[in-house]
Design a protein around this motif. Structure first.
Motif, PDB file in Angstrom:
ATOM      1  N   LYS A  52       0.842  -1.204   0.000  1.00 43.30           N
ATOM      2  CA  LYS A  52       0.000   0.000   0.000  1.00 43.30           C
ATOM      3  C   LYS A  52       0.880   1.258   0.000  1.00 43.30           C
ATOM      4  O   LYS A  52       0.607   2.219  -0.716  1.00 43.30           O
ATOM      5  CB  LYS A  52      -0.900  -0.033   1.241  1.00 43.30           C
ATOM      6  N   SER A  55       2.453   1.726  -3.423  1.00 47.05           N
ATOM      7  CA  SER A  55       1.452   2.267  -4.340  1.00 47.05           C
ATOM      8  C   SER A  55       1.280   3.768  -4.123  1.00 47.05           C
ATOM      9  O   SER A  55       1.195   4.543  -5.078  1.00 47.05           O
ATOM     10  CB  SER A  55       0.121   1.540  -4.132  1.00 47.05           C
ATOM     11  N   ARG A  58       4.203   5.587  -5.623  1.00 45.22           N
ATOM     12  CA  ARG A  58       4.092   5.697  -7.077  1.00 45.22           C
ATOM     13  C   ARG A  58       3.136   6.829  -7.440  1.00 45.22           C
ATOM     14  O   ARG A  58       3.386   7.592  -8.378  1.00 45.22           O
ATOM     15  CB  ARG A  58       3.612   4.378  -7.678  1.00 45.22           C
TER      16      ARG A  58
END
Length: 88
Positions: A52, A55, A58
């Motif tokens: 998580k 992510s 990113r």
């Protein structure tokens, strides 16, 4: 040591003392904490939490790239306008 880290360590240590005035301090700090998000994250495994976080990082990188591209386009627009003014 950065000032923010020193201050946060002070709050943690002050809260650990356990007297009544510190209980007020902790309750004041916890007022703005979304506990539902904490509970949901604690239900995840460490691997899921890392995924998580990766992510999210990113997403942050994509936002930065989008901001840089927007700034470049704005700078190019200004340069083109200056060139057009000089040619006119």
């Amino acid at each position: 040591m950065p000032a923010w880290l020193h201050a946060s360590r002070y709050v943690i240590f002050a809260a650990m003392k356990g007297d009544a005035s510190n209980a007020d301090l902790v309750s004041d700090l916890m007022r703005d904490v979304d506990r539902t998000l904490l509970r949901e994250n604690l239900k995840l495994t460490p691997e899921q939490r890392l995924a998580k976080f990766a992510s999210f990082m990113r997403f942050v990188a994509e936002l930065r790239r989008a901001g840089e591209n927007a700034r470049r386009r704005a700078e190019l627009r200004v340069l083109l306008e200056e060139i057009e003014k000089k040619q006119a």
